[in-house]
Design a protein around this motif. Sequence first.
Motif, PDB file in Angstrom:
ATOM      1  N   PRO A  94      16.138  39.378 -64.183  1.00  0.00           N
ATOM      2  CA  PRO A  94      16.331  38.781 -62.728  1.00  0.00           C
ATOM      3  C   PRO A  94      14.829  38.343 -62.202  1.00  0.00           C
ATOM      4  N   ILE A  95      13.812  38.784 -62.840  1.00  0.00           N
ATOM      5  CA  ILE A  95      12.303  38.400 -62.141  1.00  0.00           C
ATOM      6  C   ILE A  95      12.335  36.750 -62.516  1.00  0.00           C
ATOM      7  N   TRP A  96      13.054  36.417 -63.624  1.00  0.00           N
ATOM      8  CA  TRP A  96      12.797  34.922 -63.915  1.00  0.00           C
ATOM      9  C   TRP A  96      13.985  34.051 -63.256  1.00  0.00           C
ATOM     10  N   GLY A  97      15.137  34.835 -62.737  1.00  0.00           N
ATOM     11  CA  GLY A  97      16.076  34.169 -61.672  1.00  0.00           C
ATOM     12  C   GLY A  97      15.331  33.806 -60.318  1.00  0.00           C
ATOM     13  N   LEU A 112      12.456  25.945 -57.431  1.00  0.00           N
ATOM     14  CA  LEU A 112      13.924  24.964 -57.119  1.00  0.00           C
ATOM     15  C   LEU A 112      13.874  24.655 -55.751  1.00  0.00           C
ATOM     16  N   THR A 113      13.744  25.617 -54.812  1.00  0.00           N
ATOM     17  CA  THR A 113      13.698  25.713 -53.570  1.00  0.00           C
ATOM     18  C   THR A 113      12.490  24.847 -53.040  1.00  0.00           C
ATOM     19  N   ALA A 114      11.491  25.126 -53.603  1.00  0.00           N
ATOM     20  CA  ALA A 114      10.196  24.346 -53.192  1.00  0.00           C
ATOM     21  C   ALA A 114      10.245  22.852 -53.657  1.00  0.00           C
ATOM     22  N   LEU A 115      10.768  22.476 -54.879  1.00  0.00           N
ATOM     23  CA  LEU A 115      11.080  21.112 -55.099  1.00  0.00           C
ATOM     24  C   LEU A 115      12.116  20.420 -54.239  1.00  0.00           C
ATOM     25  N   LEU A 116      13.197  21.022 -53.861  1.00  0.00           N
ATOM     26  CA  LEU A 116      13.951  20.431 -53.201  1.00  0.00           C
ATOM     27  C   LEU A 116      13.397  20.231 -51.628  1.00  0.00           C
ATOM     28  N   TYR A 117      12.817  21.213 -51.144  1.00  0.00           N
ATOM     29  CA  TYR A 117      12.005  21.118 -49.940  1.00  0.00           C
ATOM     30  C   TYR A 117      11.223  19.915 -49.782  1.00  0.00           C
ATOM     31  N   LEU A 146      11.938  16.433 -61.100  1.00  0.00           N
ATOM     32  CA  LEU A 146      11.708  17.707 -61.458  1.00  0.00           C
ATOM     33  C   LEU A 146      12.790  18.621 -60.768  1.00  0.00           C
ATOM     34  N   SER A 147      13.432  18.197 -59.861  1.00  0.00           N
ATOM     35  CA  SER A 147      14.580  19.075 -58.875  1.00  0.00           C
ATOM     36  C   SER A 147      15.658  19.031 -59.998  1.00  0.00           C
ATOM     37  N   VAL A 148      15.880  17.654 -60.483  1.00  0.00           N
ATOM     38  CA  VAL A 148      17.244  17.333 -61.223  1.00  0.00           C
ATOM     39  C   VAL A 148      17.022  18.164 -62.459  1.00  0.00           C
ATOM     40  N   ILE A 149      16.030  18.392 -63.079  1.00  0.00           N
ATOM     41  CA  ILE A 149      15.712  18.914 -64.308  1.00  0.00           C
ATOM     42  C   ILE A 149      16.018  20.482 -64.090  1.00  0.00           C
ATOM     43  N   PHE A 150      15.566  20.949 -63.074  1.00  0.00           N
ATOM     44  CA  PHE A 150      15.709  22.480 -62.959  1.00  0.00           C
ATOM     45  C   PHE A 150      17.259  22.753 -62.421  1.00  0.00           C
ATOM     46  N   LEU A 151      17.896  21.660 -61.845  1.00  0.00           N
ATOM     47  CA  LEU A 151      19.289  22.047 -61.594  1.00  0.00           C
ATOM     48  C   LEU A 151      20.134  22.043 -62.651  1.00  0.00           C
ATOM     49  N   ALA A 152      19.484  21.311 -63.620  1.00  0.00           N
ATOM     50  CA  ALA A 152      20.484  21.207 -64.794  1.00  0.00           C
ATOM     51  C   ALA A 152      20.117  22.687 -65.832  1.00  0.00           C
ATOM     52  N   LEU A 153      19.491  23.356 -65.466  1.00  0.00           N
ATOM     53  CA  LEU A 153      18.810  24.633 -66.491  1.00  0.00           C
ATOM     54  C   LEU A 153      20.177  25.599 -66.688  1.00  0.00           C
ATOM     55  N   PRO A 154      20.618  25.955 -65.262  1.00  0.00           N
ATOM     56  CA  PRO A 154      21.561  27.068 -65.574  1.00  0.00           C
ATOM     57  C   PRO A 154      22.836  26.366 -66.403  1.00  0.00           C
TER      58      PRO A 154
END
Length: 394
Positions: free
Chosen positions: A293-296, A303-308, A327-335
């Motif tokens: 969970p810590i990594w979540g 992700l929130t910081a990038l989107l904001y 970077l936001s798109v890349i992070f959205l693709a991680l899950p």
Amino acid sequence: MDLLKHKDAGFLLCLILVLGTALTPLQAVIDNTLFDRVTISRDSYDSPDPILIDIDDKSLEALGRWPWPRHLHAEMIDLLNQAGAQVIGYNIAFVDPDIEEPLNDLRLREAISKSANIVLPVFGENGTTVYPFRNPQIPNGSQLGHVEVDVDSDGRVRRTFLKAGIDEPNWPAFGLAMLDNTTVLDTFFPGTRAPHHRMGVNRKWSRDREVLIPRPPQAVSFQRFSFIDVLEKGIPSNIFNGRPVFVGIQAAGLEARFLLAGDPNLNMVSGTVLHANLYQALVQHAVLTPILPIWGLCYAIILTALLYATFILLEKSIVIRSLSAVLSVIFLALPPLAVYLGYWLPIGASLVGAIVVVGFIILKAMYAHNSKTRTDQITSLSSKRMFDETLSLE
């Protein structure tokens, strides 16, 4: 609208909501809901599907009340062995001796030894390990697998631990023990490593190698036969040749029943079905290793910081904003990438953060539209609407 003017305060609010989600049960509720909708396109292997032999109401009516004399189980093991079963998971806890016929225990042990491919259950009770026949000496020709079932707070079974035991997680899960003689897991052994001394349940019971079992593309359905039908040779023996066989209690009232993850029909299944499902998921490389969970939480904050930053903070810095968007798109693709690689990333907090940022974007658009209606877009002078609103205020 003050949050739109003081953008740092808006970002702080996003972080507070992300942390609040990650540190409360809401995180588990969101993740469980999302997980129940995940299906895995399971790899196709030549390994045959399991067969279940049910100790059901029909068998109880024919053979009498439970528990049965041990010679009946010995006959079943002999029959399956002669039929060429690949491995037999006999999920019956032979704990107390057969008082009426003590020789039946000897007969059962002989059948197990002759088979040499039996998996028997082991579990913890009041801080001690309960072995078959109450004897730590494992019967010849058998292996032991723990039969602990971990139920989530909503009553569904999504996870299990591939290793567990008293003090040390020594015993493989029952479904995993059925695979010990295969090479399915040679390339990668799944499961989140956990400091077992921190996972204590049932006093000294400790667990390790946590895995999640997503629902299959189709509902779990195994070829099943009644115990009495097999015992009376009403089923062709060649059906069991080369197949893994699970024998367990299915009759209502004799064993606990469970809900599978993602089952919309709320069908209650026995523990034996859960073990067979784990076996099949391991064979087909369909289990997921949960990420801590810590990594979540770290993922949610980034992700929130990038989107904001992309949509609220960096309006005038086009280059940095573009980099943030990439970077936001890349992070959205991680899950989904994690699921493809066999991992499950908890995304409850990140989903809340993304929703809050989208809310700010909508408010910002509404505020901008409202401002345009109060000023002339060419001269930037106040419009008649602004005049009327000011007049009413005065």
